[in-house]
Design a protein around this motif. Structure first.
Motif, PDB file in Angstrom:
ATOM      1  N   GLY A   2       0.788  -1.224   0.000  1.00  8.97           N
ATOM      2  CA  GLY A   2       0.000   0.000   0.000  1.00  8.97           C
ATOM      3  C   GLY A   2       0.822   1.278   0.000  1.00  8.97           C
ATOM      4  N   LYS A   3       0.359   2.246   0.774  1.00 13.21           N
ATOM      5  CA  LYS A   3       1.040   3.550   0.849  1.00 13.21           C
ATOM      6  C   LYS A   3       2.452   3.410   1.386  1.00 13.21           C
ATOM      7  CE  LYS A   3      -2.120   6.492  -0.496  1.00 13.21           C
ATOM      8  NZ  LYS A   3      -1.998   7.215  -1.720  1.00 13.21           N
ATOM      9  N   SER A   4       2.658   2.511   2.340  1.00 11.25           N
ATOM     10  CA  SER A   4       4.003   2.308   2.880  1.00 11.25           C
ATOM     11  C   SER A   4       4.960   1.820   1.801  1.00 11.25           C
ATOM     12  CB  SER A   4       3.968   1.299   4.036  1.00 11.25           C
ATOM     13  OG  SER A   4       3.232   1.821   5.118  1.00 11.25           O
ATOM     14  N   GLY A   5       4.456   1.018   0.873  1.00 10.20           N
ATOM     15  CA  GLY A   5       5.276   0.567  -0.251  1.00 10.20           C
ATOM     16  C   GLY A   5       5.687   1.716  -1.144  1.00 10.20           C
ATOM     17  N   ILE A   6       4.768   2.653  -1.347  1.00 12.62           N
ATOM     18  CA  ILE A   6       5.095   3.840  -2.145  1.00 12.62           C
ATOM     19  C   ILE A   6       6.190   4.645  -1.458  1.00 12.62           C
ATOM     20  CG2 ILE A   6       4.173   6.041  -2.992  1.00 12.62           C
ATOM     21  CD1 ILE A   6       1.450   4.520  -3.315  1.00 12.62           C
ATOM     22  N   VAL A   7       6.097   4.804  -0.145  1.00 15.49           N
ATOM     23  CA  VAL A   7       7.130   5.505   0.618  1.00 15.49           C
ATOM     24  C   VAL A   7       8.456   4.758   0.501  1.00 15.49           C
ATOM     25  CG1 VAL A   7       7.851   6.204   2.941  1.00 15.49           C
ATOM     26  CG2 VAL A   7       5.486   6.567   2.201  1.00 15.49           C
ATOM     27  N   ALA A  30       8.639 -11.044  -2.156  1.00 16.35           N
ATOM     28  CA  ALA A  30       9.643 -11.754  -1.356  1.00 16.35           C
ATOM     29  C   ALA A  30       9.125 -13.118  -0.931  1.00 16.35           C
ATOM     30  CB  ALA A  30      10.022 -10.926  -0.127  1.00 16.35           C
ATOM     31  N   LEU A  31       7.847 -13.193  -0.595  1.00 20.71           N
ATOM     32  CA  LEU A  31       7.236 -14.470  -0.196  1.00 20.71           C
ATOM     33  C   LEU A  31       7.141 -15.456  -1.343  1.00 20.71           C
ATOM     34  CD1 LEU A  31       4.316 -13.214   2.064  1.00 20.71           C
ATOM     35  CD2 LEU A  31       6.387 -14.428   2.799  1.00 20.71           C
ATOM     36  N   HIS A  32       7.223 -14.960  -2.571  1.00 18.40           N
ATOM     37  CA  HIS A  32       7.058 -15.823  -3.741  1.00 18.40           C
ATOM     38  C   HIS A  32       8.345 -15.946  -4.545  1.00 18.40           C
ATOM     39  CE1 HIS A  32       2.784 -16.395  -3.171  1.00 18.40           C
ATOM     40  NE2 HIS A  32       2.743 -15.128  -2.790  1.00 18.40           N
ATOM     41  N   VAL A  47       9.050  -0.289   6.067  1.00 16.66           N
ATOM     42  CA  VAL A  47       8.212   0.878   6.326  1.00 16.66           C
ATOM     43  C   VAL A  47       6.790   0.381   6.459  1.00 16.66           C
ATOM     44  CG1 VAL A  47       7.461   3.123   5.471  1.00 16.66           C
ATOM     45  CG2 VAL A  47       9.783   2.313   4.952  1.00 16.66           C
ATOM     46  N   THR A  48       6.215   0.535   7.656  1.00 20.27           N
ATOM     47  CA  THR A  48       4.866   0.043   7.917  1.00 20.27           C
ATOM     48  C   THR A  48       4.228   0.886   9.004  1.00 20.27           C
ATOM     49  OG1 THR A  48       3.573  -1.818   8.774  1.00 20.27           O
ATOM     50  CG2 THR A  48       5.883  -1.732   9.424  1.00 20.27           C
ATOM     51  N   TYR A  49       3.088   1.476   8.719  1.00 18.93           N
ATOM     52  CA  TYR A  49       2.454   2.304   9.737  1.00 18.93           C
ATOM     53  C   TYR A  49       1.944   1.456  10.906  1.00 18.93           C
ATOM     54  CZ  TYR A  49      -0.359   5.596  12.255  1.00 18.93           C
ATOM     55  OH  TYR A  49      -0.873   6.367  13.259  1.00 18.93           O
ATOM     56  N   GLY A  50       1.191   0.424  10.602  1.00 20.15           N
ATOM     57  CA  GLY A  50       0.574  -0.369  11.666  1.00 20.15           C
ATOM     58  C   GLY A  50       1.486  -1.413  12.282  1.00 20.15           C
ATOM     59  N   GLY A  51       2.475  -1.873  11.530  1.00 16.51           N
ATOM     60  CA  GLY A  51       3.403  -2.864  12.060  1.00 16.51           C
ATOM     61  C   GLY A  51       2.841  -4.268  12.141  1.00 16.51           C
ATOM     62  N   GLU A  52       1.698  -4.501  11.515  1.00 17.22           N
ATOM     63  CA  GLU A  52       1.083  -5.824  11.542  1.00 17.22           C
ATOM     64  C   GLU A  52       0.834  -6.351  10.136  1.00 17.22           C
ATOM     65  OE1 GLU A  52       0.788  -7.592  14.256  1.00 17.22           O
ATOM     66  OE2 GLU A  52       1.339  -5.960  15.620  1.00 17.22           O
ATOM     67  N   THR A  53       1.552  -5.823   9.163  1.00 15.35           N
ATOM     68  CA  THR A  53       1.380  -6.250   7.785  1.00 15.35           C
ATOM     69  C   THR A  53       1.697  -7.747   7.671  1.00 15.35           C
ATOM     70  OG1 THR A  53       1.995  -4.047   7.048  1.00 15.35           O
ATOM     71  CG2 THR A  53       2.092  -5.816   5.399  1.00 15.35           C
ATOM     72  N   ARG A  54       0.689  -8.519   7.296  1.00 15.63           N
ATOM     73  CA  ARG A  54       0.816  -9.981   7.271  1.00 15.63           C
ATOM     74  C   ARG A  54       2.007 -10.456   6.453  1.00 15.63           C
ATOM     75  NH1 ARG A  54      -0.715 -13.445   3.576  1.00 15.63           N
ATOM     76  NH2 ARG A  54      -2.003 -11.922   2.497  1.00 15.63           N
ATOM     77  N   GLU A  55       2.207  -9.856   5.288  1.00 11.27           N
ATOM     78  CA  GLU A  55       3.292 -10.299   4.404  1.00 11.27           C
ATOM     79  C   GLU A  55       4.663 -10.099   5.051  1.00 11.27           C
ATOM     80  OE1 GLU A  55      -0.255  -9.461   1.887  1.00 11.27           O
ATOM     81  OE2 GLU A  55       0.750  -8.421   3.527  1.00 11.27           O
ATOM     82  N   ILE A  56       4.845  -9.013   5.765  1.00  4.00           N
ATOM     83  CA  ILE A  56       6.140  -8.782   6.424  1.00  4.00           C
ATOM     84  C   ILE A  56       6.291  -9.716   7.621  1.00  4.00           C
ATOM     85  CG2 ILE A  56       7.625  -7.119   7.608  1.00  4.00           C
ATOM     86  CD1 ILE A  56       6.340  -4.917   5.917  1.00  4.00           C
ATOM     87  N   ILE A  57       5.232  -9.890   8.391  1.00  6.86           N
ATOM     88  CA  ILE A  57       5.295 -10.801   9.539  1.00  6.86           C
ATOM     89  C   ILE A  57       5.672 -12.209   9.090  1.00  6.86           C
ATOM     90  CG2 ILE A  57       3.888 -11.929  11.319  1.00  6.86           C
ATOM     91  CD1 ILE A  57       2.443  -9.214  11.648  1.00  6.86           C
ATOM     92  N   GLU A  58       5.131 -12.642   7.947  1.00 12.40           N
ATOM     93  CA  GLU A  58       5.447 -13.980   7.434  1.00 12.40           C
ATOM     94  C   GLU A  58       6.910 -14.120   7.036  1.00 12.40           C
ATOM     95  OE1 GLU A  58       2.722 -15.203   4.397  1.00 12.40           O
ATOM     96  OE2 GLU A  58       0.981 -14.760   5.638  1.00 12.40           O
ATOM     97  N   LEU A  59       7.598 -13.010   6.820  1.00  9.07           N
ATOM     98  CA  LEU A  59       9.016 -13.040   6.446  1.00  9.07           C
ATOM     99  C   LEU A  59       9.965 -13.076   7.642  1.00  9.07           C
ATOM    100  CD1 LEU A  59       8.994 -10.362   3.604  1.00  9.07           C
ATOM    101  CD2 LEU A  59       9.296 -12.827   3.332  1.00  9.07           C
TER     102      LEU A  59
END
Length: 92
Positions: A2-7, A30-32, A47-59
């Motif tokens: 999302g927006k964090s990816g743009i940043v 990265a997961l794929h 870069v993540t506002y909420g810090g609970e982005t599933r894709e990053i947590i899975e990494l």
């Protein structure tokens, strides 16, 4: 994501003027298979506002196994990602 990816893409584009080797790695990609672009000793700036982005947590486990340092810019220092990182900075 999302927006964090743009940043993140903007940060990567800005760093291109420093002459340091870097690139933007989308967490879903990265997961794929794109996680193979990283090597022990690399550093990820997540870069993540909420810090609970599933894709990053899975990494997180893979990054630890690969000895990748994780620096996080987040809005919530008590988030899962912030608690797992090597260095955390809170954004406003």
């Amino acid at each position: 994501m999302g927006k964090s990816g743009i940043v993140g893409r903007k940060i990567s584009a800005t760093l291109s003027s420093t002459g340091r080797l870097h690139f933007f790695l989308h967490p879903a990609e990265a997961l794929h298979g794109d996680l193979g672009m990283l090597a022990a000793g690399d550093v990820i700036l997540a870069v993540t506002y909420g810090g609970e982005t599933r894709e990053i947590i899975e990494l997180l486990d893979a990054l630890k196994r690969m000895e990748i340092k994780l620096v996080v810019l987040t809005g919530f220092v008590k988030s899962t990602i912030a608690q797992a990182c090597d260095l955390c900075s809170m954004s406003a």
